[in-house]
Scaffold this motif. Structure first.
Motif, PDB file in Angstrom:
ATOM      1  N   GLU A   1       0.835  -1.204   0.000  1.00 33.38           N
ATOM      2  CA  GLU A   1       0.000   0.000   0.000  1.00 33.38           C
ATOM      3  C   GLU A   1       0.872   1.257   0.000  1.00 33.38           C
TER       4      GLU A   1
ATOM      5  N   GLY B   1       2.273   1.795  -3.477  1.00 26.97           N
ATOM      6  CA  GLY B   1       1.264   2.426  -4.326  1.00 26.97           C
ATOM      7  C   GLY B   1       1.209   3.924  -4.114  1.00 26.97           C
ATOM      8  N   ALA B   2       1.333   4.348  -2.854  1.00 28.29           N
ATOM      9  CA  ALA B   2       1.347   5.783  -2.543  1.00 28.29           C
ATOM     10  C   ALA B   2       2.603   6.446  -3.098  1.00 28.29           C
TER      11      ALA B   2
ATOM     12  N   VAL C   1       1.991   7.191  -6.735  1.00 29.81           N
ATOM     13  CA  VAL C   1       1.081   8.325  -6.920  1.00 29.81           C
ATOM     14  C   VAL C   1       1.807   9.639  -6.642  1.00 29.81           C
TER      15      VAL C   1
ATOM     16  N   SER D   1      -0.352  -1.657  -4.247  1.00 29.46           N
ATOM     17  CA  SER D   1      -1.812  -1.617  -4.103  1.00 29.46           C
ATOM     18  C   SER D   1      -2.194  -0.192  -3.723  1.00 29.46           C
ATOM     19  N   LEU D   2      -3.418   0.172  -3.951  1.00 28.59           N
ATOM     20  CA  LEU D   2      -3.884   1.523  -3.682  1.00 28.59           C
ATOM     21  C   LEU D   2      -5.034   1.522  -2.693  1.00 28.59           C
ATOM     22  N   SER D   3      -5.100   2.547  -1.879  1.00 22.91           N
ATOM     23  CA  SER D   3      -6.223   2.729  -0.958  1.00 22.91           C
ATOM     24  C   SER D   3      -6.376   4.220  -0.692  1.00 22.91           C
TER      25      SER D   3
ATOM     26  N   LEU E   1      -3.444   7.134   0.073  1.00 23.75           N
ATOM     27  CA  LEU E   1      -3.384   8.358  -0.718  1.00 23.75           C
ATOM     28  C   LEU E   1      -3.388   9.598   0.161  1.00 23.75           C
TER      29      LEU E   1
END
Length: 400
Positions: free
Chosen positions: A104, A107-108, A111, A217-219, A223
């Motif tokens: 996670e 993923g951040a 971004v 992974s993204l959440s 974010l």
């Protein structure tokens, strides 16, 4: 990218770097790496990385800033240096790991890197970041750094002898030469650790460099607690000051392409665990100043040399991570806290620099430092939002 704005910036004959440039570039890399290594490692581990993943992240960051520095300096013929985002690492250490673990966080990281590319490509976004009041950005950074800056105090209370030795080494060295204060403190921490708890190479595990690919992974939580604050602190605390350092030394590169470059290298490093790459500030000053090379048109060699040394450090990242993660966390946190005291002081000074924004800045600082998050948003972003809302209210009341 434009050429250095200096009367002495006449193209020099094509020849290699001088000794001062080699010395300055090597010093910049050693200081930049050793001074913030404990912070970077603590940040990655707090974000959920295992020892192997943290080592991979350090290696990816080292190669990203090394290759990025080589590319930017050789292409522009200016002493442009990249570095990992030390404020970003401190942010990770303060926020901790989310429910999705390191995937996670990665993923951040992606971004955040994409946002930096966007800021360099889309002027409205770049202007929006630059428009964040400096007292609020400084207060948010001070709040992020506060938790790590008190680590030396906690270490002294829990482990008096080794912690006091580390603090004393840092203080005495800083009195002589501040650039070497943290590296010396790190060496003393290593000596204290080995003296009290010898560790064999077999216990440290494999030391060969290993790139570990992490599927991101993204959440929404990642974010708001990592990606957005990481983007803001990286831009406000390193990318924009990095441009300013170059300007002070007579160089005027176009900011947009440099921001895009740091964002691209951040994206490339992220899948292997790297959190963010940005323009350097302190180490950039070492390469861009007259001590690096009398001729401003040839100072880019100093930055190029630092890029090569960063890549060499990347090959040793696994060994550094293995040793530091084997040491008592409090000792490494103490060194990290000492490394950030100067940044914390500068951030706190910036937070109270404008009297009409002091209250808003202190609201930002207190909320950020509390580390309290809710509604899926972390303390750093809440602090910035609350401080901004209070500042807007003040201005509305004045207009009214």
């Amino acid at each position: 990218m434009s050429s250095p704005q200096s009367s002495a910036s006449v193209p020099a004959p094509a020849r290699g770097p001088t000794f001062p440039a080699i010395a300055a570039g090597t010093l910049a890399a050693v200081v930049g790496f050793a001074s913030s290594l404990p912070v970077a490692l603590q940040g990655l581990i707090a974000a959920g990385a295992s020892q192997t993943q943290a080592a991979s992240g350090l290696m990816a960051l080292s190669f990203a800033m090394g290759i990025g520095t080589l590319w930017a300096s050789a292409r522009s013929r200016m002493p442009i240096s990249l570095a990992w985002s030390t404020p970003g690492a401190a942010l990770l250490a303060a926020q901790g790991v989310g429910a999705g673990g390191f995937a996670e966080s990665v993923g951040a990281f992606l971004v955040s890197g994409a946002l930096v590319v966007a800021a360099g490509s889309w002027r409205p976004l770049g202007r929006a970041v630059a428009a964040i009041p400096n007292p609020l950005a400084s207060a948010m950074l001070a709040g992020v750094l506060f938790g790590l800056c008190v680590a030396p105090v906690k270490a002294v209370a829990a482990m008096p002898l080794p912690a006091l030795a580390i603090v004393a080494a840092w203080a005495v060295t800083a009195r002589i030469n501040r650039l070497f204060a943290v590296p010396v403190a790190l060496v003393v921490a290593a000596i204290a650790f080995v003296a009290t708890s010898p560790v064999g190479l077999a216990q440290l595990g494999p030391l060969a460099p290993e790139a570990v690919l992490v599927v991101p992974s993204l959440s929404i939580h990642a974010l708001t607690t990592i990606a957005l604050p990481l983007f803001v602190v990286t831009m406000a605390s390193q990318n924009i000051p990095g441009i300013a350092v170059l300007a002070v030394n007579g160089y005027r590169p176009a900011p947009g392409p440099l921001f895009r470059l740091t964002g691209i290298f951040s994206i490339l490093a992220a899948p292997f665990g790297g959190h963010a790459v940005s323009l350097a500030a302190i180490t950039a000053a070492l390469c861009a100043g007259p001590d690096a090379e009398p001729d401003p048109a040839r100072r880019w060699w100093a930055a190029a040399v630092s890029g090569i040394v960063y890549c060499l450090f990347g090959l040793c990242a696994t060994a550094f991570a293995a040793f530091l993660t084997a040491a008592p966390p409090l000792l490494i946190q103490a060194v990290a806290g000492l490394a950030l005291i100067g940044s914390f002081a500068a951030a706190l000074t910036g937070a109270v620099a404008e009297k009409d924004k002091t209250e808003a800045a202190m609201i930002t600082f207190v909320i950020t430092a509390s580390g309290v998050g809710f509604l899926g948003i972390g303390g750093a972003l809440w602090g910035l939002l609350a401080g901004g809302a209070f500042l807007a209210l003040q201005r509305w009341r004045r207009v009214g």
